[in-house]
Design an enzyme around this catalytic site. Sequence first.
Site, PDB file in Angstrom:
ATOM      1  N   ASP A  52      -1.525 -44.516 -63.909  1.00 20.83           N
ATOM      2  CA  ASP A  52      -0.087 -44.751 -64.026  1.00 20.83           C
ATOM      3  C   ASP A  52       0.208 -46.247 -64.066  1.00 20.83           C
ATOM      4  O   ASP A  52      -0.631 -47.082 -63.684  1.00 20.83           O
ATOM      5  CB  ASP A  52       0.591 -44.098 -62.809  1.00 20.83           C
ATOM      6  CG  ASP A  52       2.047 -43.734 -63.059  1.00 20.83           C
ATOM      7  OD1 ASP A  52       2.613 -44.182 -64.070  1.00 20.83           O
ATOM      8  OD2 ASP A  52       2.614 -43.005 -62.221  1.00 20.83           O
ATOM      9  N   ASP A  84       8.593 -38.425 -67.969  1.00 18.83           N
ATOM     10  CA  ASP A  84       8.893 -37.843 -66.655  1.00 18.83           C
ATOM     11  C   ASP A  84       9.914 -36.733 -66.780  1.00 18.83           C
ATOM     12  O   ASP A  84      10.170 -36.015 -65.814  1.00 18.83           O
ATOM     13  CB  ASP A  84       9.428 -38.921 -65.710  1.00 18.83           C
ATOM     14  CG  ASP A  84       8.287 -39.642 -65.019  1.00 18.83           C
ATOM     15  OD1 ASP A  84       7.154 -39.137 -65.073  1.00 18.83           O
ATOM     16  OD2 ASP A  84       8.531 -40.708 -64.436  1.00 18.83           O
TER      17      ASP A  84
HETATM   18  C1  DGJ Z   1       5.482 -41.938 -62.670  1.00 16.24           C
HETATM   19  C2  DGJ Z   1       4.788 -40.785 -63.324  1.00 16.24           C
HETATM   20  O1  DGJ Z   1       5.258 -40.596 -64.615  1.00 16.24           O
HETATM   21  C3  DGJ Z   1       4.996 -39.547 -62.473  1.00 16.24           C
HETATM   22  O2  DGJ Z   1       4.427 -38.434 -63.104  1.00 16.24           O
HETATM   23  C4  DGJ Z   1       4.383 -39.781 -61.115  1.00 16.24           C
HETATM   24  O3  DGJ Z   1       2.995 -39.928 -61.256  1.00 16.24           O
HETATM   25  C5  DGJ Z   1       5.000 -41.011 -60.481  1.00 16.24           C
HETATM   26  N1  DGJ Z   1       4.954 -42.140 -61.361  1.00 16.24           N
HETATM   27  C6  DGJ Z   1       4.300 -41.332 -59.195  1.00 16.24           C
HETATM   28  O4  DGJ Z   1       4.725 -42.495 -58.639  1.00 16.24           O
END
Ligand code: DGJ
Length: 740
Positions: free
Chosen positions: A478, A548
């Site tokens: 990430d 997301d």
């Molecule tokens: C952003 C990601 O897109 C989410 O799926 C998750 O992993 C969060 N970060 C965690 O902080």
Amino acid sequence: MGISYNEQSRTFKLDTCASTYMIGIADDENFVGHIYFGPYIDDDNISYLMRTKEPPFVPSVNGRDRLAFYDSFPSEYPTHGLGDYRDDALAIRTGKGNTALKLSFVSYDIIPGKKPIQGLPATFGSPDECCTLELTCRDEILGIDVILSYTVFENVDAIARSVKVINNAGDPIELTRVMSMCLDMDNEDYDLITLHGSWARERHINRRPLSKGIQGVSSLKGESGHQEHPFMAVLDHNADQDRGEVFGFSFVYSGNFLAECYVNQFDSVRVMMGINPEDFTWRLEPGDEFETPEVIMVHSSEGIGNMTRSFHDLFRNHLIRSPYKDLKRPILINNWEATYFEFDTDKLIAIVDEASKLGIEMLVMDDGWFGHRDSDNSSLGDWYVYEDKLKGGLKHLVDEVNKRGMKFGIWFEPEMISPDSDLYRAHPDWAIAIEGRTPGQAREQYVLDLTRPEVVDYTYDQVSKILKSANIEYVKWDMNRPLADMGSAKLPPKKMGEMFHRYMLGVYELQERLITDFPNLLLENCSGGGGRFDPGMLYYSPQIWCSDDTDAIERLSIQEGTSIVYPLSAMGAHVSDCPNHTVGRVTPFKTRGYVALAGTFGYELDVTKIPEEDRNMIPDQVKMYHTYNDLVRMGDYFRLASFSENREYDCYMVVSKDKSEALLTFVQVLNRPNQHSRKIRLKGLDPKRRYELTYVDPEDEKNNTLSGETYSGDILMKAGILIQNPWGDFQGRLISIKAV
Ligand code: DGJ
């Protein structure tokens, strides 16, 4: 086919299966000009398209108007400062402070296959699959060589371009702009498509007519970003999915980019793509060279869909390297939307106990397992297990998951450092910051200075130590904030302008080391959702978290925009709980499954807490994934209708390469009263074969007015099928189409 040089006309002809690209050497001064990019032609006698015989003529005929020549000549790689007042591809600063540069053709080489680009992601291919033209151009006065590379991927109908600058002079120079490609062509009433978005709303298709002046998209965030995207298509004003001429450009890079079109006084359009020149300089000592990332160019005479399929094939066969690229990915369940930071071993095991019974194959433990991380305000950089949460340690958890027949994956955010972390307390200078200025936080975190080799080494060691400590088979990488305050405690002032690009080289090195040392690891990139979904990242990970926003309806537009360039096999897509955590919408579990099926497919929910009715559907969804994923991953993608355009319904299909099988997805967004069934014309089938159509859900099959008979591909594509409008909003239908 391939690449040829005609000595008499001094033209290079680059042919794919369906397109031709032509370059010419003009005048006594060996200007390198662009002649043609379009449908395949079998003759090369078209140098007249460079207009060198029309006023203002070439300088050897009309020396008194050299500037007018520069400003209208279709240049393959225009340089700064001599009189081409359109934006240029290359600009430098010499030790004396001069910025002008003139390139003349010197020699060429035609090489079977393709060379890698040092430290950067790039397409690849064997000598059977591609060949490369290298044009060496020189500024005699400065002693600078520029090599323009063109790799022709004949069968997938794509050309990759990149540039190498070599300083053969006795003094250092500074590059201030070095684009990866330039294409000068007449504007034939073209439109421009770019992908635009925001967090949770990434890559929506944005189409408008080209107009005079400069237009385009860029990023200065140190990542490709949620807002704009390193892709651009120039296309006929009337082009649609199946008709019209389309030129697609995709930048294989994950950092700052610039993609622009400049329509000038003569209504010619200059298309350019490369590293964003803002906040970029690169110092070349004598003998040094700089290689740009590459741009992929795809031409289609048969609309947007054909361009899309060329990109998909190119990326699947010549960019993604992971051993998973041709494999079905394990169906994962990610605990982010299930628990956020509130989890421990027991909670995860409870999820696994249930998930394993339903056929889910891998648990991914998301953010919050390390340091003392209970929210997003600490611990990035402290990559050791948070024992209070994971009692008995990581290996114990992984073993327990494995015992239950599931694989285990883990989340990292390796590029970041929290102010509240042991790492920051020990090495505050490892955070990117400008001396004397407090850097701005985003999500309460700083970015590690990956331009420093010792920071790259340390970060890699931390990640690799964790991966070696247990049977971890997947990593979600990430990156949750953009870059700012660009300063490094180690880079000398004269190299500070290199920081953004050096940062990217650091990220690429980290991921390269990871996949080399852990060759069977399934890596999924992610950046606050889909903020770094680009071809650069695909070189390291076969899949990228798309957004997301997991709401099935929001995903229709996100996945439509993403799939205009990227294969479905690369799109991270999960079924999540309702009301949806981003938009609060409630959609049927079935529709959520159908929409996620167009990507990697997985779950992002607490399977112990969702309604029983939904949980009971999971085994069938698992079966559906196993039945159709080969087709979805490897087939040809056709868009039949777009909810972003019609605001009523979305429809697409995937057809196997041998045309024996297809899968159609239909989602009605809002129901309307007194509505006729919808007529949908299918695409990509064999007109001569007969097909049987079955609704995948037996409930829907009851309303299948086509069941029990077979239809020719010809009829299905020309006359179309009728889909009864479902009862209710947000309803999905999945139709399996099989040749008999
Ligand atoms: C952003 C990601 O897109 C989410 O799926 C998750 O992993 C969060 N970060 C965690 O902080």
